[in-house]
Each structure stands twice: as structure tokens, then as C-alpha cells.
Design an enzyme around this catalytic site. Structure first.
Site, PDB file in Angstrom:
ATOM      1  N   ASN A 261       0.844  -1.185   0.000  1.00 59.30           N
ATOM      2  CA  ASN A 261       0.000   0.000   0.000  1.00 59.30           C
ATOM      3  C   ASN A 261       0.883   1.240   0.000  1.00 59.30           C
ATOM      4  OD1 ASN A 261       0.590  -0.929   2.668  1.00 59.30           O
ATOM      5  ND2 ASN A 261      -1.106   0.208   3.544  1.00 59.30           N
TER       6      ASN A 261
ATOM      7  N   GLU B 214       0.351   5.172   0.656  1.00 59.91           N
ATOM      8  CA  GLU B 214      -0.579   6.195   1.132  1.00 59.91           C
ATOM      9  C   GLU B 214      -0.153   7.583   0.661  1.00 59.91           C
ATOM     10  OE1 GLU B 214      -1.059   5.524   5.377  1.00 59.91           O
ATOM     11  OE2 GLU B 214      -2.270   3.730   4.976  1.00 59.91           O
TER      12      GLU B 214
ATOM     13  N   CYS C 149      -4.062   0.525  -2.595  1.00 55.46           N
ATOM     14  CA  CYS C 149      -3.863  -0.690  -1.799  1.00 55.46           C
ATOM     15  C   CYS C 149      -2.778  -1.581  -2.411  1.00 55.46           C
ATOM     16  CB  CYS C 149      -5.151  -1.496  -1.746  1.00 55.46           C
ATOM     17  SG  CYS C 149      -6.505  -0.713  -0.859  1.00 55.46           S
TER      18      CYS C 149
ATOM     19  N   GLU D 161      -2.854  -4.811  -3.090  1.00 53.39           N
ATOM     20  CA  GLU D 161      -3.337  -5.730  -4.125  1.00 53.39           C
ATOM     21  C   GLU D 161      -3.434  -5.030  -5.470  1.00 53.39           C
ATOM     22  OE1 GLU D 161      -4.638  -5.007  -1.183  1.00 53.39           O
ATOM     23  OE2 GLU D 161      -5.877  -6.635  -0.386  1.00 53.39           O
TER      24      GLU D 161
ATOM     25  N   CYS E  75      -9.931  -5.423   0.600  1.00 58.54           N
ATOM     26  CA  CYS E  75     -11.090  -4.518   0.621  1.00 58.54           C
ATOM     27  C   CYS E  75     -11.957  -4.744  -0.618  1.00 58.54           C
ATOM     28  CB  CYS E  75     -10.620  -3.066   0.705  1.00 58.54           C
ATOM     29  SG  CYS E  75     -10.010  -2.402  -0.857  1.00 58.54           S
TER      30      CYS E  75
ATOM     31  N   CYS F  64     -10.427  -3.818  -4.029  1.00 53.42           N
ATOM     32  CA  CYS F  64      -9.414  -4.786  -4.487  1.00 53.42           C
ATOM     33  C   CYS F  64     -10.072  -6.085  -4.938  1.00 53.42           C
ATOM     34  CB  CYS F  64      -8.385  -5.033  -3.397  1.00 53.42           C
ATOM     35  SG  CYS F  64      -7.328  -3.578  -3.147  1.00 53.42           S
TER      36      CYS F  64
HETATM   37  N1  THU Z   1      -5.253  -1.565   2.394  1.00 58.38           N
HETATM   38  C1  THU Z   1      -4.669  -2.385   1.463  1.00 58.38           C
HETATM   39  O1  THU Z   1      -3.528  -2.166   1.047  1.00 58.38           O
HETATM   40  N2  THU Z   1      -5.375  -3.442   0.998  1.00 58.38           N
HETATM   41  C2  THU Z   1      -6.634  -3.765   1.415  1.00 58.38           C
HETATM   42  O2  THU Z   1      -7.248  -4.651   0.850  1.00 58.38           O
HETATM   43  C3  THU Z   1      -7.216  -3.071   2.574  1.00 58.38           C
HETATM   44  C4  THU Z   1      -6.606  -1.771   2.895  1.00 58.38           C
HETATM   45  C5  THU Z   1      -4.504  -0.407   2.895  1.00 58.38           C
HETATM   46  C6  THU Z   1      -5.035   0.914   2.465  1.00 58.38           C
HETATM   47  C7  THU Z   1      -4.506   1.815   3.571  1.00 58.38           C
HETATM   48  O3  THU Z   1      -3.180   2.205   3.236  1.00 58.38           O
HETATM   49  C8  THU Z   1      -4.444   0.919   4.782  1.00 58.38           C
HETATM   50  O4  THU Z   1      -4.519  -0.415   4.302  1.00 58.38           O
HETATM   51  C9  THU Z   1      -5.562   1.147   5.788  1.00 58.38           C
HETATM   52  O5  THU Z   1      -6.792   1.126   5.182  1.00 58.38           O
END
Ligand code: THU
Length: 129
Positions: free
Chosen positions: A43, A45, A54, A56, A85, A88
Site C-alpha cells: 500500500n 498512502e 492498496c 493488491e 477490501c 481490491c
Molecule cells: N489496504 C490495502 O492495502 N489493501 C486492502 O485490501 C485493505 C486496505 C490499505 C489501504 C490503507 O493504506 C491501509 O490499508 C488502511 O486502510
């Protein structure tokens, strides 16, 4: 030949590269293409929070932009075994509802399923006229 254990290990390494200064929730993914190549993602940010991508989807975008569109499996690693999520799930479904999903922590495998298990009734390319 990439084993499930190796795929999870690559996701663990990817998790270490997460850029998550706002949530402190590090996610790593490793996507196994039918070619045998693995594409990792973490991920990433952003201070403008909604620009976050994210792990994935990072992996999928890397793979597709390298010319790979069919996948065997994806490993997703978080510290607490969180599941992919909704966004994804949808993006993974585009490239194969039957793809295996290995959900793990750095210590152990938590759950194994398919993308279709995670997103039943997904809207897919075949649904478009
Ligand atoms: N996140 C992912 O990388 N993948 C997911 O499927 C769920 C959420 C990340 C996004 C954000 O940087 C952190 O997790 C918190 O939501």
C-alpha cells in the site's frame, strides 16, 4: 515453480516496503501470473488520503502494465490477517474470479479461498454488452 509458501514469503517482503505513515497498517501482496512470474505490491498512502492505493491493486497494475493478465494466485499479508477490501476484490475479479487468495500474517496462513468466494456475483467483463 512458485509454492504457496514462497508466494506468502514474497508478500511478507512487500509488506516491509509499505508506505503507510497515516494508518500505520502495512499490507503486502504477491500476485502469481500464469507465466510463473510474481508481481509484488504494497500500500502506498498519500497526504491527500483518498489517493492511497492498496497493495493488491499495486500488484495488479504492475502485472498488467508488464503484459500479464492471467493469474494463478495472490497472497495478501497484514499483521492481523485482514482481508482484501471491496475495491481490491473487484479489481482482482476482473482478471480471474477463480484466482486463489492466500490471506496471511507474517507468521501464518489465516485463510485460503478464491476471489469469487470473496466477491460472489461480481460484475465482470462478460456483463458488458
Ligand atoms: N489496504 C490495502 O492495502 N489493501 C486492502 O485490501 C485493505 C486496505 C490499505 C489501504 C490503507 O493504506 C491501509 O490499508 C488502511 O486502510
Amino acid at each position: 515453480m512458485i509454492t504457496d509458501k514462497n508466494l506468502v514469503a514474497q508478500a511478507v517482503e512487500a509488506q516491509k516496503r509499505a508506505y503507510a505513515p497515516y494508518s500505520n497498517y502495512a499490507v503486502g501482496a504477491a500476485l502469481l501470473g500464469k507465466s510463473g512470474r510474481v508481481y509484488t505490491g504494497c500500500n502506498v498512502e498519500n497526504a491527500s488520503y483518498s489517493m492511497t492505493i492498496c497493495a493488491e491493486r499495486t500488484a495488479v497494475v504492475k502485472a498488467v502494465s508488464e503484459g500479464e493478465r492471467e493469474f494463478e494466485a495472490v497472497a495478501v499479508v497484514t499483521d492481523n490477517g485482514g482481508t482484501p477490501c471491496g475495491a481490491c476484490r473487484q479489481v482482482l475479479a476482473e482478471f480471474g474470479p477463480e484466482m486463489r487468495v492466500l490471506i496471511a500474517t507474517p507468521q501464518s496462513l489465516v485463510q485460503e479461498c478464491t476471489v469469487a468466494d470473496l466477491l460472489p456475483g461480481a460484475f465482470l467483463p462478460r456483463d458488458l454488452p
